[in-house]
Design a protein around this motif. Structure first.
Motif, PDB file in Angstrom:
ATOM      1  N   UNK A   1      27.680 -35.818  10.805  1.00 46.68           N
ATOM      2  CA  UNK A   1      27.012 -35.276   9.628  1.00 46.68           C
ATOM      3  C   UNK A   1      27.910 -34.414   8.752  1.00 46.68           C
ATOM      4  N   UNK A   2      28.820 -33.661   9.339  1.00 46.07           N
ATOM      5  CA  UNK A   2      29.550 -32.644   8.555  1.00 46.07           C
ATOM      6  C   UNK A   2      30.309 -33.202   7.345  1.00 46.07           C
ATOM      7  N   UNK A   3      31.059 -34.301   7.495  1.00 44.43           N
ATOM      8  CA  UNK A   3      31.731 -34.820   6.288  1.00 44.43           C
ATOM      9  C   UNK A   3      30.711 -35.186   5.214  1.00 44.43           C
ATOM     10  N   UNK A   4      29.557 -35.698   5.648  1.00 45.37           N
ATOM     11  CA  UNK A   4      28.525 -36.072   4.690  1.00 45.37           C
ATOM     12  C   UNK A   4      27.972 -34.884   3.936  1.00 45.37           C
ATOM     13  N   UNK A   5      27.724 -33.793   4.671  1.00 55.09           N
ATOM     14  CA  UNK A   5      27.150 -32.619   4.001  1.00 55.09           C
ATOM     15  C   UNK A   5      28.175 -32.019   3.028  1.00 55.09           C
ATOM     16  N   UNK A   6      29.461 -32.194   3.330  1.00 47.01           N
ATOM     17  CA  UNK A   6      30.492 -31.742   2.375  1.00 47.01           C
ATOM     18  C   UNK A   6      30.364 -32.510   1.062  1.00 47.01           C
TER      19      UNK A   6
ATOM     20  N   UNK B   1      18.826 -32.895 -12.868  1.00 52.64           N
ATOM     21  CA  UNK B   1      19.958 -33.142 -11.982  1.00 52.64           C
ATOM     22  C   UNK B   1      19.486 -33.463 -10.576  1.00 52.64           C
ATOM     23  N   UNK B   2      18.592 -32.633 -10.057  1.00 48.29           N
ATOM     24  CA  UNK B   2      18.147 -32.862  -8.684  1.00 48.29           C
ATOM     25  C   UNK B   2      17.242 -34.085  -8.571  1.00 48.29           C
ATOM     26  N   UNK B   3      16.544 -34.401  -9.653  1.00 44.18           N
ATOM     27  CA  UNK B   3      15.727 -35.621  -9.642  1.00 44.18           C
ATOM     28  C   UNK B   3      16.625 -36.841  -9.456  1.00 44.18           C
ATOM     29  N   UNK B   4      17.799 -36.796 -10.068  1.00 46.69           N
ATOM     30  CA  UNK B   4      18.739 -37.906  -9.898  1.00 46.69           C
ATOM     31  C   UNK B   4      19.374 -37.843  -8.507  1.00 46.69           C
ATOM     32  N   UNK B   5      19.740 -36.620  -8.100  1.00 46.96           N
ATOM     33  CA  UNK B   5      20.587 -36.494  -6.902  1.00 46.96           C
ATOM     34  C   UNK B   5      19.837 -36.667  -5.585  1.00 46.96           C
ATOM     35  N   UNK B   6      18.592 -36.233  -5.525  1.00 50.80           N
ATOM     36  CA  UNK B   6      17.899 -36.325  -4.240  1.00 50.80           C
ATOM     37  C   UNK B   6      17.829 -37.758  -3.720  1.00 50.80           C
ATOM     38  N   UNK B   7      17.326 -38.705  -4.530  1.00 47.97           N
ATOM     39  CA  UNK B   7      17.291 -40.088  -4.017  1.00 47.97           C
ATOM     40  C   UNK B   7      18.687 -40.613  -3.669  1.00 47.97           C
ATOM     41  N   UNK B   8      19.657 -40.292  -4.527  1.00 48.26           N
ATOM     42  CA  UNK B   8      20.991 -40.846  -4.314  1.00 48.26           C
ATOM     43  C   UNK B   8      21.646 -40.292  -3.049  1.00 48.26           C
TER      44      UNK B   8
ATOM     45  N   UNK C   1      19.896 -38.886  -0.397  1.00 46.11           N
ATOM     46  CA  UNK C   1      19.125 -39.215   0.810  1.00 46.11           C
ATOM     47  C   UNK C   1      19.242 -40.692   1.165  1.00 46.11           C
ATOM     48  N   UNK C   2      19.187 -41.540   0.123  1.00 44.51           N
ATOM     49  CA  UNK C   2      19.348 -42.979   0.384  1.00 44.51           C
ATOM     50  C   UNK C   2      20.828 -43.306   0.489  1.00 44.51           C
ATOM     51  N   UNK C   3      21.488 -42.617   1.415  1.00 45.43           N
ATOM     52  CA  UNK C   3      22.909 -42.846   1.638  1.00 45.43           C
ATOM     53  C   UNK C   3      23.155 -42.710   3.132  1.00 45.43           C
ATOM     54  N   UNK C   4      24.399 -42.792   3.513  1.00 45.87           N
ATOM     55  CA  UNK C   4      24.701 -42.653   4.950  1.00 45.87           C
ATOM     56  C   UNK C   4      25.105 -41.219   5.308  1.00 45.87           C
ATOM     57  N   UNK C   5      24.724 -40.233   4.457  1.00 48.29           N
ATOM     58  CA  UNK C   5      25.085 -38.851   4.763  1.00 48.29           C
ATOM     59  C   UNK C   5      24.405 -38.387   6.048  1.00 48.29           C
ATOM     60  N   UNK C   6      23.085 -38.605   6.130  1.00 47.49           N
ATOM     61  CA  UNK C   6      22.336 -38.059   7.259  1.00 47.49           C
ATOM     62  C   UNK C   6      22.214 -39.019   8.441  1.00 47.49           C
ATOM     63  N   UNK C   7      21.992 -40.287   8.107  1.00 48.34           N
ATOM     64  CA  UNK C   7      21.799 -41.243   9.212  1.00 48.34           C
ATOM     65  C   UNK C   7      22.557 -42.535   8.956  1.00 48.34           C
ATOM     66  N   UNK C   8      22.860 -43.205  10.049  1.00 52.22           N
ATOM     67  CA  UNK C   8      23.459 -44.527   9.972  1.00 52.22           C
ATOM     68  C   UNK C   8      22.402 -45.483   9.409  1.00 52.22           C
TER      69      UNK C   8
END
Lengths: 286, 334
Positions: free
Chosen positions: A94-99, A208-215, A217-224
């Motif tokens: 997770x750490x690289x993703x949260x960065x 900004x957050x309206x754009x960023x939240x989906x982008x 979360x729907x990524x591999x930051x948190x989960x495979x």
């Protein structure tokens, strides 16, 4: 003097002090313009302004790192064990993703700052100065890069305390931070455009957050993404945030391939090339 | 730096037919201006008259849709960079970084101009002393009072001595004593040779400060001249009469109106009458009549028309800058 104004109450000049009050202005030295400074010098002054802001408003650092710290703690200790078998393994993932998420989220703040500056009329002053017209933006970027470095450093520090270990060592971590700054630089343009288009800083943040939240979360930051439904997985796999995260994981664990790095750089490069002219055009328009 | 022609004509600003539209709205509809060097020139008009747009065009912040202008001899359209070397602008809202201290704001701007940090700090300190802000130099601007902000804002425009200083509504929102302070500053600046172009919606401000006034309304210049000339344009003086007994006001007004043939204005308090009075003999007869008819006068005097009255005469609409008196009148009528 004759009575020039019918309304007597609006004539305070009768009660005013004699004009000798401030000899200072009369004594003020006349100063001609110095040799015009170069673009780099201008940009560095704006960068200096960003540092001063850190000193005067240290709270902004809190805004920058609080969310990622919460995310790190929550995801590692609440979901980590379930997602990756152990909290330690999850943190490693997770750490690289949260960065990446931190840097991407932080770029919203530069848009907000820009919107505030415009609202306050500060940019009008900058624009009547004989300086390189992109200098305020370059300066904004300098400030942003500093913010990214500080926030990234703090998150990495917390990760290290919690047990995260970058397998690629110091060199890999430095390369990862170079990648992070590149990502932040590229993303910054999106929010500079927003900051130029939107009048109120709060709206910039909300949008900004309206754009960023989906982008994010729907990524591999948190989960495979392996367990996601096919349609979502196909989005996640091409999501630039996923590509950035993959390359950052690779850089920090020492397994990055050139193609991973190349794919991660696509979005920042494309954004810079397309949005920098837009920013210039919008700026001239305002 | 200044070109030969303008050296000869001695104009700091010369504008011809400036036009600026925003969509369907024409903010500035063809304005000519000639501003001599070293003078204080006021652009006077109500809100939305186009004052700020005009100023922004001259300060190279907005490009005109039509027309031309030179500032200190440089064309605003073809040589905006050169214009920027010889101007400074203080916008309607203090254009300062509120998070920084007053001194840091000045140092930042001085460094943007290209001064080395030592010189920049020295200039900042000079300005802080001159503008009596030394005590607050190390305070964040967000803690400044309105008057201090304005002073710092003007100081920020003087890091390099400008040929022309643009001030957009320099005293809007200031209390009377801070306003006095800003006026004093502006006069001193003009005395030191800086050309000042300011916008204002206060007639009194234009009257107090400006060597010349352009009155603009709906994007057009409707009059220009010295304060005295503008007042003379209405062609007459004003007779003010104060009555001891306000109960007699209607009768007195009728009498004055009959003698002088124009509409009599009643003061909001109802004890004073004002009437346009061009003719000295008729005015004398009117006052004599009041006294012989037995009205007790506490005061009577002749005055030049106020700029409010001038503005009224020029635009045909009540002056927007005196909302108190106007709304009071409106209330009284309603």
């Amino acid at each position: 003097m004759t009575d020039l104004t019918a309304d007597a109450s609006a004539s305070p000049r009768t009660a005013s002090a004699p004009e000798t009050g401030t000899p200072g202005i009369a004594a003020l030295r006349r100063v001609p313009p110095p040799t015009p400074p170069g673009p780099l010098s201008n940009a560095l002054v704006f960068g200096w302004r960003a540092i001063l802001k850190f000193r005067h408003v240290p709270e902004q650092l809190f805004d920058l790192v609080m969310t990622p710290i919460m995310f790190t703690l929550l995801f590692t200790f609440v979901f980590g064990g379930a997602l990756a078998g152990s909290t330690g393994d999850y943190l490693q993932y997770f750490l690289p993703g949260i960065l990446v998420q931190t840097v991407v989220f932080n770029s919203v703040y530069s848009g907000m700052g820009l919107s505030t500056d415009f609202q306050k009329g500060l940019f009008d002053r900058f624009r009547t100065l004989p300086i390189w017209s992109l200098a305020p933006f370059a300066g904004l970027m300098v400030g942003d890069l500093l913010r990214h470095l500080i926030a990234g450093g703090i998150i990495l520090g917390i990760g290290l305390i919690l047990g995260y270990r970058p397998d690629a060592g110091l060199f890999g971590t430095l390369a990862a931070f170079a990648m992070l700054l590149t990502i932040g630089f590229g993303m910054g343009w999106v929010f500079i455009v927003l900051g130029l288009l939107v009048r109120t800083p709060m709206t910039v943040m909300t949008l900004g957050f309206t754009i960023l939240f989906p982008v994010t979360f729907a990524s591999n930051i948190m989960v495979d993404p392996a367990t996601m439904p096919g349609w979502l997985r196909s989005f996640v796999e091409v999501n630039p945030v996923s590509l950035m995260t993959t390359s950052l994981r690779g850089l920090m664990s020492g397994t990055a391939s050139l193609s991973q790095i190349g794919l991660a750089l696509i979005a920042p490069v494309v954004l810079t090339l397309t949005l920098a002219p837009v920013v210039l055009w919008l700026y001239r328009l305002r | 730096m200044p070109n030969v022609e303008n050296e000869r004509t001695n104009l700091a600003i010369q504008a011809r037919g400036l036009v600026r539209r925003y969509g369907d709205m024409t903010a500035v509809a063809g304005i000519d201006l000639d501003v001599r060097r070293g003078m204080i020139f006021a652009v006077l008009g109500p809100n939305g008259a186009g004052k700020t747009t005009l100023l922004r065009m001259l300060a190279t912040l907005t490009s005109p849709d039509a027309g031309t202008a030179t500032v200190m001899g440089h064309d605003i359209a073809t040589a905006p960079e050169k214009v920027r070397f010889s101007i400074a602008m203080t916008g309607q809202f203090a254009s300062l970084d509120e998070d920084l201290t007053g001194r840091e704001n000045l140092v930042m701007l001085a460094r943007l101009w290209g001064f080395r940090s030592g010189t920049a700090r020295a200039r900042a300190d000079e300005l802080l002393i001159a503008f009596e802000l030394s005590a607050a130099a190390r305070k964040q601007v967000k803690d400044y009072s309105g008057g201090m902000r304005r002073r710092l804002d003007i100081a920020a425009s003087l890091i390099v001595t400008p040929g022309v200083l643009f001030l957009d509504e320099p005293t809007t929102g200031l209390d009377p004593s801070a306003r006095q302070g800003v006026w004093r500053l502006i006069r001193q600046l003009a005395a030191s040779g800086v050309t000042v172009l300011l916008t204002t919606q206060y007639l009194e401000e234009a009257d107090q400060l400006a060597d010349r006034i352009a009155v603009i309304d709906h994007g057009r210049k409707i009059a220009e001249g010295t304060s005295r000339e503008l007042k003379a344009a209405t062609g007459s003086g004003v007779l003010h009469v104060s009555l001891a007994d306000s109960g007699q006001i209607e009768a007195a007004a009728d009498l004055l109106s009959a003698h002088l043939g124009s509409v009599v204005q009643r003061s909001p308090e109802g004890a004073e009458l004002s009437v346009l009075a061009g003719d000295a003999a008729a005015t004398n007869a009117a006052v004599t009549a009041l006294i012989t008819e037995g009205f007790a006068l506490t005061d009577f005097r002749m005055g030049a028309p106020s700029l409010d009255e001038v503005f009224f005469a020029l635009t045909g609409t009540p002056d927007a800058s005196a909302p108190d008196a106007e709304t009071e009148k409106a209330k009284a009528l309603a």
